[in-house]
Design an enzyme around this catalytic site. Structure first.
Site, short mmCIF file in Angstrom:
data_model
loop_
_atom_site.label_atom_id
_atom_site.label_comp_id
_atom_site.label_asym_id
_atom_site.label_seq_id
_atom_site.Cartn_x
_atom_site.Cartn_y
_atom_site.Cartn_z
N GLU A 8 18.65 2.33 25.13
CA GLU A 8 17.73 3.26 25.79
C GLU A 8 16.38 3.38 25.11
O GLU A 8 15.45 3.94 25.68
CB GLU A 8 18.38 4.64 25.90
CG GLU A 8 18.59 5.34 24.58
CD GLU A 8 18.25 6.83 24.65
OE1 GLU A 8 18.10 7.35 25.76
OE2 GLU A 8 18.11 7.43 23.57
N ASN A 9 16.26 2.84 23.88
CA ASN A 9 14.97 2.82 23.18
C ASN A 9 14.46 1.41 22.95
O ASN A 9 13.63 1.18 22.08
CB ASN A 9 15.10 3.53 21.82
CG ASN A 9 15.23 5.02 21.94
OD1 ASN A 9 14.34 5.70 22.44
ND2 ASN A 9 16.36 5.55 21.51
N ASN A 51 19.40 9.81 26.98
CA ASN A 51 18.43 10.73 27.56
C ASN A 51 17.10 10.07 27.90
O ASN A 51 16.28 10.66 28.61
CB ASN A 51 18.20 11.91 26.61
CG ASN A 51 17.78 11.48 25.22
OD1 ASN A 51 18.47 10.68 24.58
ND2 ASN A 51 16.68 12.00 24.72
N HIS A 52 16.86 8.84 27.42
CA HIS A 52 15.62 8.13 27.76
C HIS A 52 15.84 7.04 28.81
O HIS A 52 14.93 6.25 29.08
CB HIS A 52 15.01 7.48 26.50
CG HIS A 52 14.56 8.47 25.47
ND1 HIS A 52 13.77 9.56 25.77
CD2 HIS A 52 14.80 8.55 24.14
CE1 HIS A 52 13.53 10.25 24.67
NE2 HIS A 52 14.15 9.66 23.67
N HIS A 61 26.48 9.65 24.02
CA HIS A 61 25.12 9.77 23.52
C HIS A 61 24.81 11.26 23.40
O HIS A 61 24.50 11.93 24.38
CB HIS A 61 24.16 9.09 24.51
CG HIS A 61 22.81 8.80 23.94
ND1 HIS A 61 22.54 7.72 23.14
CD2 HIS A 61 21.63 9.47 24.07
CE1 HIS A 61 21.27 7.70 22.80
NE2 HIS A 61 20.69 8.77 23.35
N HIS A 106 22.63 8.11 19.51
CA HIS A 106 21.51 9.03 19.72
C HIS A 106 20.83 9.48 18.44
O HIS A 106 19.61 9.55 18.38
CB HIS A 106 21.91 10.28 20.52
CG HIS A 106 20.78 11.26 20.68
ND1 HIS A 106 19.63 10.96 21.40
CD2 HIS A 106 20.60 12.52 20.21
CE1 HIS A 106 18.82 12.00 21.37
NE2 HIS A 106 19.38 12.95 20.64
#
Length: 258
Positions: free
Chosen positions: A39-40, A67-68, A151, A176
């Protein structure tokens, strides 16, 4: 079966480091499946089609999110089209993509579930109830091995979910926080667990971000455009060995590659 779970891959440097190191790890440890939180993975946060495809081409079988996951709108269509690119399952059904993936290895089916915690995070459906629903779905689809990437921010929430799903799934690994924990264990019912795997990216950083930008934000309290750090990288992982007949975790090992 050996399943390699890789902590949050951060930016271009993290992606490149993973591509450099992953083939050797897979060979040395006889890895069957690779799961990486991506996600990053895009430059500047989130995930883009280019960064996701780069990870797939590097040998990752399933990419999980957090969350991203929806920060970059360019990824929305790929979330819908690629069954192995996940986003947390407890987002609304109207969100792009899915939160569960199936890998058919012939001798057994492996299900990978992606969940997002609620403590200090977004207000979503309950991850515990979502886990119940998807575990039942996975078993109806003949999945012998079930892995959850949770996460989440709070260590207690992660551990509570692990105990809640103990004996029903093979493993829970946390992502996370970008900081590996030293609490890997097999719970009484046979579920492997680690609170957080860690991250893949620049070692001299604040969770992947340049220390100068992080300090500027925390000291000045004003919005700052974060920049990923440069320099030597590391990759935090955990290897879960799962018995294919019972679906229970036999062993797990933290592995950090520099």
């Amino acid at each position: 079966m050996k399943i390699l779970c890789i902590g949050d891959v951060v930016g271009q440097s993290g992606c490149k480091f993973l591509r450099e190191k992953l083939p050797g790890i897979k060979k040395a440890y006889n890895i069957d499946i690779v799961i990486a939180n991506g996600e990053n993975s895009a430059h500047g946060n989130g995930v883009l089609p280019q960064s996701a495809q780069y990870l797939f081409d590097s040998g990752v079988d399933v990419i999980t999110g957090g969350n991203h996951s929806f920060r970059r709108r360019e990824i929305y269509s790929m979330l819908d089209e690629n069954p192995f690119l996940l986003r947390p399952a407890n987002y609304p059904n109207t969100a792009p993509g899915k939160g569960i993936a199936y890998i058919d290895k012939g001798r057994c089916v492996v299900a990978v579930i992606n969940l997002l915690g609620l403590v200090y995070m977004n207000s979503l459906d309950c991850p515990f109830r979502t886990a119940d629903r998807l575990i039942n779905e996975a078993k109806k689809n003949s999945a012998k091995i079930i892995i959850i990437d949770f996460h989440a921010e709070a260590t207690a929430e992660k551990k509570a979910l692990a105990f809640y799903t103990d004996s029903r799934i093979s493993a829970v690994f946390g992502t996370h926080t970008h900081t590996p924990t030293a609490d890997e264990q097999i719970l009484p019912g046979g579920t492997g667990f680690i609170t957080d795997v860690g991250m893949t990216g620049p070692f001299l950083s604040v969770l992947g971000v340049s220390p100068e930008k992080s300090i500027e934000f925390m000291k000045g309290k004003l919005p700052v455009r974060f920049e990923y750090a440069d320099g030597p990288c590391h990759m935090d992982t955990c290897i879960f060995e799962i018995d294919e007949a019972s679906g229970k975790c036999i062993s797990l090992e933290r592995l950090t590659v520099e």
